[in-house]
Every structure is written in C-alpha cells, then in structure tokens.
Scaffold this motif. Structure first.
Motif, PDB file in Angstrom:
ATOM      1  N   ARG A  57     -11.584  19.632  35.304  1.00 61.28           N
ATOM      2  CA  ARG A  57     -10.669  18.643  34.917  1.00 61.28           C
ATOM      3  C   ARG A  57      -9.979  17.651  35.373  1.00 61.28           C
ATOM      4  O   ARG A  57      -9.654  16.350  34.974  1.00 61.28           O
ATOM      5  CB  ARG A  57      -9.876  19.602  33.135  1.00 61.28           C
ATOM      6  CG  ARG A  57     -10.637  20.250  32.511  1.00 61.28           C
ATOM      7  CD  ARG A  57     -10.384  20.604  31.632  1.00 61.28           C
ATOM      8  NE  ARG A  57     -11.308  21.436  30.545  1.00 61.28           N
ATOM      9  CZ  ARG A  57     -11.235  22.184  30.409  1.00 61.28           C
ATOM     10  NH1 ARG A  57     -12.710  23.146  30.822  1.00 61.28           N
ATOM     11  NH2 ARG A  57     -10.921  23.606  28.819  1.00 61.28           N
ATOM     12  N   ALA A  60     -13.011  15.764  36.956  1.00 61.55           N
ATOM     13  CA  ALA A  60     -13.479  14.862  36.066  1.00 61.55           C
ATOM     14  C   ALA A  60     -12.707  14.217  36.052  1.00 61.55           C
ATOM     15  O   ALA A  60     -12.622  12.360  35.475  1.00 61.55           O
ATOM     16  CB  ALA A  60     -13.546  15.693  34.979  1.00 61.55           C
ATOM     17  N   PRO A  67     -15.540  16.671  31.752  1.00 65.52           N
ATOM     18  CA  PRO A  67     -16.474  17.275  32.739  1.00 65.52           C
ATOM     19  C   PRO A  67     -17.586  17.899  32.614  1.00 65.52           C
ATOM     20  O   PRO A  67     -18.099  19.174  33.637  1.00 65.52           O
ATOM     21  CB  PRO A  67     -15.128  18.448  32.266  1.00 65.52           C
ATOM     22  CG  PRO A  67     -13.821  17.412  31.385  1.00 65.52           C
ATOM     23  CD  PRO A  67     -14.891  16.110  30.961  1.00 65.52           C
TER      24      PRO A  67
END
Lengths: 233, 233
Positions: A57, A60, A67
DNA sequence: TAATTAATTAAACATATAATTAATTAAAAG
DNA sequence: CTTTTAATTAATTATATGTTTAATTAATTA
C-alpha cells in the motif's frame, strides 16, 4: 471452500492513491508509465527499508496507483522487488563497465573511480549490505553472484600482478589486501549515517576526492611518518 | 467499546511452547529464569533477523513460554527488544573496557584487541550495521550515543596524539584515518557471509591473528614494496 | 458496430501478528 | 486459614498485510 466472512465491513480508505474513483481503463492509457512509477516507488522504499518493512500500500500510494496493479504488472510484492533489484543491478553494471580498467590503471584511479561511483550511488552499499547480511538467501545468492563474481577475482588478480611486478610487498596476502581495499572504500559509505555524528565530518559530494586521496595514500603508504617513497604532498 | 467479534472461533495451536496446558502459576516458580530465557531467545532471533521479521510467537516458542509473558515481563515486543539491546550493549561495554588502552598501547595491540573482540562476538558488526543503517531512528540514536560517543573520539584523539608525536605522517587527516581503521577492522566481519564465497577464504577463528597482523601492517606501512621501515617479516 | 481484450479501481478475502483479557494456579501476606 | 498477589496459559481482539476477485471503462479487433 467454506468461505466464512471474517472481517467483512471494513474497507473504506486503505491508501486512496492518485486517481481514486477513476475506475476502468484510463483514457490516455500509458501502461509503461504506471509500470515505471511502481518501479520508482519500490526503489524509494526498498532502498532504505527492509522488504518486510515496506507495504504494498505504501508503494502503491507513492506510485499513485492501486495496490492491485502490483499484481497486474509484477505478479506480487516479491515480483516487484525482484524487478526493482534487477533494474538496479543492470544500472550499476553499466556504471561499473564505464569505469577505467585494465592492466594500466593505477590503484589511485581505481579507488577514485569506485569512490566516485559510490558517492554518486549511495544506495549501493546500503542495499548490498542489507541483501547480503539480512537477505532471505535467494536474493542473497543472486546478488553475490551478479556482483562479486566479477569484481572480487578481478581485484585479487590485480594485486597479485602488482606483487609479481615487485610493486607491492611480497609478504602481502592478496585476498586480505582486497578485503582491506574494499573495507576502506566501502565502509565510509556504509557508515555514512553515523559518520557525521561522530566525526564531525559529512562526507558530502565535495569530500569524495579527499576521501579517495586519503584511501589511496593509506593503502599505498600506510600512516607511518618517515622516509616513505612517493609522498603525495 | 462496541466489541463486535471479528475472528472468533480459531485459536487452537498457535505455537504450543514448552509447558502447554500448565495454566496457572508454576510450582517451582523461578521468574528470573523465564525472563532470561526470553532475553536469550530474543537475542537469538533478533541478531540475525530484522525486528519486524521476528514474531513474538517465534521468540516465545524458543523460550518455551507463552507469548503473553512478553507483555508480562517487558511490556511488549518493543520492550523486549530494547531490553535485549541494552543487555547486549552492557555486555559489549564490559568487553571493551577489558581491552588494553591508554597512551602506551600500540596500534598493533589496538587492532589485535578489537579484531579478537569482533571474532568472539560476530553479532556485533551485524547488529550495529543493521541498527544504524536500517533502524527506525530511535534505537539508532541510542546505539550511536552509547557506542560511538566513547569509541570514536577516543580513537581520533589517539591518532592526533601519534601525529603530534611525529609517529604518523603530519598530512594525515585524523578522522579519515579512524574511519579507515574502523573500515579495515570492521569490514571483514560485516562481509563475513560472502568473503568465503568470493575470496576462497573463511576467516575462521584461526585466521583472526593473521587478519589483525595484516591490518596492522597495512594501516602502518601500506602495501608498497621498497624501503619501508619496520618490516614485520 | 459488436465482441473481445487491456487496464484500472474498489472491495472482499485470508492470514499473520502484537496486544489484551479472563481464567487459573501457586506463593506470600495478613 | 483466608486473602491477596504473582505467574502463567488459553482465548480473544484489533489491526495490518499480501492476494484475489468482481465490476468498470477504454482500446483494440473482427
């Protein structure tokens, strides 16, 4: 597959990155850009934190994508990591092959070249140390193989040659000498985070030359005063 | 406190350690032993794996106690880790203060002492490197403070003294010299996992003396052949 | 233009983990 | 002897994480 719902009802904001809400294939779709953004973000995080300490996460988020794109482009966290490592190693190999080499270069040139390379890529020693010391074993092998198979033996051969030529003491152990050479060259960068604190010295980009000169002189002449041949002053 | 049950119904075997089933205060209760077992287990795991890579369950398993004892004795994972670090640092400080020091010892004695210390405690460089390079920042400060406030300046002072006495070249930078000294001394142990692979050299306990001698000679005389004063052969 | 494929997000899922609590038993204190 | 405190385990809770899936939209192809 009983599929009993365990934690149903949370969801919500789990790292709303970049273009949140824009579901579906984007309009000016440049998939290569997303791939590279992920690689960049992975680099940023993995180079100063552990593999397990970095979450998908977070990556991302930094990349500004969902993600799930990690799975889409790299198969998963591990795949992304491996791709990142690979790109790093290829980049480094380029820089390495651009360094002066061959039988005619001096130790001074060698040290200066590697020191400048390290100063320009401070992630390298950190990364290697982490991979080699604390790696899972698989990446470790890969990194060792890719790097050191070339560099180590080449350096040793060089020192042996100098001994044969009579330029270095003949009671010198070549492999220990190379370990020392690597030590004086790499250690300042490995220890960079604390050097400033302890030694009141920053080793910024300007000090690189001075460091290389110091290392060269130390390796060649040592620290003793007196009638040492070839003083640099 | 809504307290909605999320994952009720699992439990079962989650690391059945040591005296499983023996609920309640044990009969020959030696709480100090449990505490030490936990510290030992923490040491074993934390010294070669990352903080996040080690789970409380693993530690509790190795220690043979229930994970909840970590909370009981140390307040949590972090508390156990800090306690472990503290015990390690205290142990190391003892060893350090047992080393010969003072104005009269030679660099050779110094290098030999530290090399032997490192060889006897190979966890030290690994641990320090990991803490300092990849730590969260808090432990980092603590480790830097505890270690280097003493060692670094003391070493620099020593080198400055030798320069003043005319024993070392006067164009020598004291802090760089100490960084180099630490580099040649520490690096072989930092790189120990790969040295055997690359250099066909194991650096076992027998080679420690040889390594120390090599480092001393390199630091003092460098590698050059010719009329170098005080050859060791 | 219709069908298929590519790229993306939001949500669900499964699992692992540190932390906490409740129950339980022995020791210590009164 | 009764009460309180200490030490321990089993179970629960809360949360974080990597992975997977379903829905959705654009691009590509037939």
């Amino acid at each position: 597959m009983t599929s009993k719902p365990l934690n149903a009802g949370n969801a919500g904001n789990a790292g709303n990155a970049g273009n949140a809400g824009n579901v579906g294939r984007p309009v000016g779709g440049d998939s290569e850009r997303v791939r590279n953004q992920l690689l960049d973000a992975a680099r940023q995080h993995f180079l100063d934190r552990d593999f397990k300490a970095v979450s998908l996460r977070q990556i991302a988020d930094t990349a500004g994508v969902n993600p799930a794109m990690v799975k889409y482009y790299f198969g998963g966290k591990r795949g992304l990591y491996l791709a990142m490592v690979d790109s790093m190693l290829r980049q480094l190999e380029e820089r390495l092959s651009a360094l002066p080499r061959g039988a005619e270069i001096s130790v001074s040139e060698f040290i200066h070249g590697y020191t400048a390379l390290l100063a320009a890529n401070p992630w390298w020693p950190n990364f290697i140390v982490r991979e080699v010391l604390f790696g899972d074993g698989e990446l470790r092998e890969e990194v060792i193989g890719k790097f050191m198979q070339h560099i180590g033996p080449r350096l040793i051969g060089r020192v042996e040659e100098e001994i044969t030529l009579g330029n270095y003491r003949d009671n010198l152990d070549p492999s220990l000498a190379v370990i020392s050479l690597l030590g004086v060259t790499l250690f300042p960068f490995i220890a960079a985070p604390i050097i400033g604190r302890i030694f009141k010295r920053e080793l910024g980009p300007d000090d690189v030359n001075e460091l290389a000169q110091h290392n060269t002189a130390l390796f060649l002449q040592g620290v003793l005063a007196g009638p040492s041949p070839g003083a640099t002053s």
